[in-house]
Design an enzyme around this catalytic site. Structure first.
Site, short mmCIF file in Angstrom:
data_model
loop_
_atom_site.label_atom_id
_atom_site.label_comp_id
_atom_site.label_asym_id
_atom_site.label_seq_id
_atom_site.Cartn_x
_atom_site.Cartn_y
_atom_site.Cartn_z
N ASN A 108 70.47 54.30 31.81
CA ASN A 108 69.31 54.78 31.07
C ASN A 108 69.49 54.73 29.55
OD1 ASN A 108 69.25 56.10 33.82
ND2 ASN A 108 67.21 56.58 33.08
N ILE A 115 67.13 55.81 24.58
CA ILE A 115 67.16 56.51 25.86
C ILE A 115 65.90 56.13 26.65
CG2 ILE A 115 67.30 58.76 26.99
CD1 ILE A 115 69.65 58.32 25.15
N CYS A 116 66.10 55.73 27.89
CA CYS A 116 64.98 55.34 28.74
C CYS A 116 64.79 56.40 29.82
CB CYS A 116 65.25 53.97 29.37
SG CYS A 116 63.92 53.42 30.44
N LEU A 117 63.96 57.39 29.52
CA LEU A 117 63.61 58.44 30.47
C LEU A 117 62.11 58.67 30.40
CD1 LEU A 117 66.38 61.14 29.87
CD2 LEU A 117 66.13 59.67 31.85
#
Length: 137
Positions: A108, A115-117
């Site tokens: 992520n 940040i990939c959330l």
């Protein structure tokens, strides 16, 4: 702990009473973001686990801080990971911007630290994105 109210009182003592200069009221108006941040930062610091530390490079800017995470268990045990958090002016309607400053391989986190959330997205497909009811905690 530094609070926005204490900072304003301290600045007020240095500059003198606000009533003497009506123009200073508009320049010293506290934004909604800053009012929310005083509460959110206090809540964050009170509930932070012992493996995390918050650092404010400039204590007068509650909208920019760094978070250090040192996991005590799991795959990343013993590592030290730093994150940069910047809270935009439109905060609570838009999510904070989080970037990982430590180079790490994680599904992520990109190579540049983004940040990939879905939680940190303003609009997400699955409906679990940022909502005004969420806080920094």
């Amino acid at each position: 702990m530094l609070t926005l109210a204490s900072k304003l009182k301290r600045d007020d003592g240095v500059r003198g009473p606000r009533a003497s200069n009506p123009a200073s009221d508009s320049t010293r108006r506290v934004s909604v973001r800053d009012k929310l941040l005083v509460k959110d930062v206090a809540e964050l610091e009170a509930n932070l686990p012992c493996t995390c530390k918050v650092n404010f490079p400039d204590p007068n800017k509650l909208h920019y801080f760094q978070l250090t995470v040192i996991p005590d268990e799991g795959y990343y045990q013993g590592g030290k990971f730093q994150f940069e958090i910047e809270v935009p002016d439109a905060y609570n309607m838009v999510p904070p911007k989080v970037k990982c400053l430590t180079r790490i391989w994680h599904p992520n986190i990109t190579e540049t630290g983004e940040i990939c959330l879905s939680l940190l997205r303003e609009h997400s497909i699955d409906g679990t994105g940022w909502a005004p009811t969420r806080t920094l905690k």
